[in-house]
Design a protein around this motif. Structure first.
Motif, PDB file in Angstrom:
ATOM      1  N   GLU A   1      48.204  53.868   1.699  1.00 16.99           N
ATOM      2  CA  GLU A   1      48.744  53.888   3.065  1.00 16.99           C
ATOM      3  C   GLU A   1      48.626  55.285   3.664  1.00 16.99           C
ATOM      4  OE1 GLU A   1      52.776  52.472   3.063  1.00 16.99           O
ATOM      5  OE2 GLU A   1      52.239  50.665   1.949  1.00 16.99           O
ATOM      6  N   LEU A   2      48.929  56.302   2.854  1.00 18.40           N
ATOM      7  CA  LEU A   2      48.839  57.677   3.325  1.00 18.40           C
ATOM      8  C   LEU A   2      47.405  58.042   3.685  1.00 18.40           C
ATOM      9  CD1 LEU A   2      50.240  60.381   3.824  1.00 18.40           C
ATOM     10  CD2 LEU A   2      49.813  60.933   1.430  1.00 18.40           C
ATOM     11  N   LEU A   3      46.457  57.662   2.855  1.00 14.74           N
ATOM     12  CA  LEU A   3      45.049  57.942   3.149  1.00 14.74           C
ATOM     13  C   LEU A   3      44.639  57.294   4.464  1.00 14.74           C
ATOM     14  CD1 LEU A   3      42.246  59.054   2.233  1.00 14.74           C
ATOM     15  CD2 LEU A   3      41.860  56.827   1.208  1.00 14.74           C
ATOM     16  N   ILE A   4      45.084  56.071   4.691  1.00 13.24           N
ATOM     17  CA  ILE A   4      44.739  55.374   5.927  1.00 13.24           C
ATOM     18  C   ILE A   4      45.303  56.118   7.137  1.00 13.24           C
ATOM     19  CG2 ILE A   4      45.158  53.252   7.237  1.00 13.24           C
ATOM     20  CD1 ILE A   4      44.977  51.766   4.511  1.00 13.24           C
ATOM     21  N   THR A   5      46.532  56.631   7.025  1.00 14.82           N
ATOM     22  CA  THR A   5      47.110  57.361   8.162  1.00 14.82           C
ATOM     23  C   THR A   5      46.444  58.725   8.360  1.00 14.82           C
ATOM     24  OG1 THR A   5      48.893  58.361   6.856  1.00 14.82           O
ATOM     25  CG2 THR A   5      49.361  56.260   7.906  1.00 14.82           C
ATOM     26  N   MET A   6      45.952  59.331   7.279  1.00 13.71           N
ATOM     27  CA  MET A   6      45.319  60.648   7.389  1.00 13.71           C
ATOM     28  C   MET A   6      43.874  60.552   7.872  1.00 13.71           C
ATOM     29  SD  MET A   6      46.781  62.369   3.890  1.00 13.71           S
ATOM     30  CE  MET A   6      46.259  64.056   4.150  1.00 13.71           C
ATOM     31  N   ASP A   7      43.224  59.439   7.641  1.00 20.04           N
ATOM     32  CA  ASP A   7      41.812  59.252   7.970  1.00 20.04           C
ATOM     33  C   ASP A   7      41.681  58.917   9.455  1.00 20.04           C
ATOM     34  OD1 ASP A   7      39.090  58.877   7.819  1.00 20.04           O
ATOM     35  OD2 ASP A   7      39.253  56.862   6.967  1.00 20.04           O
ATOM     36  N   THR A   8      41.526  59.937  10.280  1.00 15.52           N
ATOM     37  CA  THR A   8      41.516  59.725  11.734  1.00 15.52           C
ATOM     38  C   THR A   8      40.244  59.059  12.234  1.00 15.52           C
ATOM     39  OG1 THR A   8      40.728  62.002  12.025  1.00 15.52           O
ATOM     40  CG2 THR A   8      43.100  61.622  12.216  1.00 15.52           C
ATOM     41  N   ASP A   9      39.101  59.286  11.569  1.00 16.13           N
ATOM     42  CA  ASP A   9      37.859  58.658  12.033  1.00 16.13           C
ATOM     43  C   ASP A   9      37.607  57.295  11.372  1.00 16.13           C
ATOM     44  OD1 ASP A   9      37.112  59.377   9.494  1.00 16.13           O
ATOM     45  OD2 ASP A   9      35.407  60.612  10.095  1.00 16.13           O
ATOM     46  N   GLU A  10      38.558  56.851  10.544  1.00 13.78           N
ATOM     47  CA  GLU A  10      38.518  55.542   9.892  1.00 13.78           C
ATOM     48  C   GLU A  10      37.233  55.305   9.092  1.00 13.78           C
ATOM     49  OE1 GLU A  10      39.400  52.608  12.861  1.00 13.78           O
ATOM     50  OE2 GLU A  10      41.374  53.434  13.243  1.00 13.78           O
ATOM     51  N   SER A  11      36.772  56.356   8.420  1.00 18.25           N
ATOM     52  CA  SER A  11      35.556  56.248   7.613  1.00 18.25           C
ATOM     53  C   SER A  11      35.859  55.844   6.170  1.00 18.25           C
ATOM     54  CB  SER A  11      34.822  57.596   7.617  1.00 18.25           C
ATOM     55  OG  SER A  11      35.635  58.587   6.996  1.00 18.25           O
ATOM     56  N   GLY A  12      37.118  55.886   5.792  1.00 17.68           N
ATOM     57  CA  GLY A  12      37.481  55.576   4.409  1.00 17.68           C
ATOM     58  C   GLY A  12      37.470  56.795   3.512  1.00 17.68           C
ATOM     59  N   THR A  13      37.086  57.939   4.073  1.00 18.71           N
ATOM     60  CA  THR A  13      37.093  59.199   3.332  1.00 18.71           C
ATOM     61  C   THR A  13      37.758  60.266   4.195  1.00 18.71           C
ATOM     62  OG1 THR A  13      34.923  59.826   4.175  1.00 18.71           O
ATOM     63  CG2 THR A  13      34.985  58.664   2.055  1.00 18.71           C
TER      64      THR A  13
ATOM     65  N   GLU B   1      40.059  66.951   8.386  1.00 14.63           N
ATOM     66  CA  GLU B   1      41.043  65.871   8.535  1.00 14.63           C
ATOM     67  C   GLU B   1      42.248  66.121   7.637  1.00 14.63           C
ATOM     68  OE1 GLU B   1      38.912  61.649   9.502  1.00 14.63           O
ATOM     69  OE2 GLU B   1      38.557  62.486   7.516  1.00 14.63           O
ATOM     70  N   PHE B   2      41.965  66.552   6.418  1.00 14.02           N
ATOM     71  CA  PHE B   2      43.045  66.797   5.471  1.00 14.02           C
ATOM     72  C   PHE B   2      43.927  67.945   5.924  1.00 14.02           C
ATOM     73  CE2 PHE B   2      44.903  68.559   1.591  1.00 14.02           C
ATOM     74  CZ  PHE B   2      45.491  67.419   1.064  1.00 14.02           C
ATOM     75  N   ALA B   3      43.318  69.043   6.380  1.00 18.84           N
ATOM     76  CA  ALA B   3      44.097  70.207   6.816  1.00 18.84           C
ATOM     77  C   ALA B   3      44.971  69.870   8.016  1.00 18.84           C
ATOM     78  CB  ALA B   3      43.156  71.366   7.151  1.00 18.84           C
ATOM     79  N   ILE B   4      44.458  69.088   8.935  1.00 17.51           N
ATOM     80  CA  ILE B   4      45.249  68.685  10.109  1.00 17.51           C
ATOM     81  C   ILE B   4      46.368  67.749   9.686  1.00 17.51           C
ATOM     82  CG2 ILE B   4      45.164  67.361  12.257  1.00 17.51           C
ATOM     83  CD1 ILE B   4      42.266  68.470  12.599  1.00 17.51           C
ATOM     84  N   ALA B   5      46.045  66.771   8.854  1.00 19.53           N
ATOM     85  CA  ALA B   5      47.036  65.766   8.460  1.00 19.53           C
ATOM     86  C   ALA B   5      48.149  66.352   7.617  1.00 19.53           C
ATOM     87  CB  ALA B   5      46.348  64.632   7.708  1.00 19.53           C
ATOM     88  N   ILE B   6      47.840  67.334   6.778  1.00 16.74           N
ATOM     89  CA  ILE B   6      48.840  67.888   5.863  1.00 16.74           C
ATOM     90  C   ILE B   6      49.909  68.679   6.621  1.00 16.74           C
ATOM     91  CG2 ILE B   6      47.843  70.112   5.245  1.00 16.74           C
ATOM     92  CD1 ILE B   6      48.800  67.852   2.511  1.00 16.74           C
ATOM     93  N   GLU B   7      49.631  69.025   7.875  1.00 16.80           N
ATOM     94  CA  GLU B   7      50.604  69.743   8.705  1.00 16.80           C
ATOM     95  C   GLU B   7      51.516  68.796   9.481  1.00 16.80           C
ATOM     96  OE1 GLU B   7      50.920  73.041   8.600  1.00 16.80           O
ATOM     97  OE2 GLU B   7      49.295  73.099   7.125  1.00 16.80           O
TER      98      GLU B   7
END
Length: 133
Positions: free
Chosen positions: A55-67, A72-78
């Protein structure tokens, strides 16, 4: 009379020994079932954690690529919701670039689902001496 006393003594000793054996056997059986229940509980917790991390990966993956990319990670972790989510899973959110490098186990610059779940599971809980080395 002495033989009757010896007979009674050995009979009583045998009965007490059998009763003790029954209690010990019962305790051993309970111990085995407790271990099985504990292992099953641990497996259920791992599966629940994997679902939460998905669920967390899905919310962090802004371009919905599955990776996840490093950006993306640096933005999401904030984000406060991601920080709260990770802290609920007992995962520390130290330096994002270091965490991303650990998560990217194959070094391709992308973190897929398997890398994310496996890597975040390493961060779960307190650090171990093997984690520091």
């Amino acid at each position: 009379i002495a033989t009757i006393v010896v007979f009674i003594f050995f009979t009583a000793f045998s009965v007490v020994n059998i009763v003790t054996g029954v209690f010990v056997d019962g305790a051993i059986q309970m111990s085995k079932s407790d271990r099985i229940v504990m292992l099953e509980k641990k497996e259920r917790q791992k599966a629940e954690t994997a679902c939460h991390l998905l669920e967390l990966l899905i919310t962090m993956d802004t371009d919905e690529s599955g990776t996840l990319t490093a950006e993306e990670f640096a933005i999401a972790i904030e984000r406060p919701d991601v920080i709260a989510f990770l802290s609920a899973l007992e995962i520390s959110t130290g330096e994002a670039s270091v965490i991303f490098r650990v998560l990217d186990s194959n070094g391709d610059g992308l973190v897929d689902l398997l890398e994310f779940v496996d890597g975040m599971s390493l961060f779960k809980g307190e650090a171990k001496s093997s984690d520091i080395q």
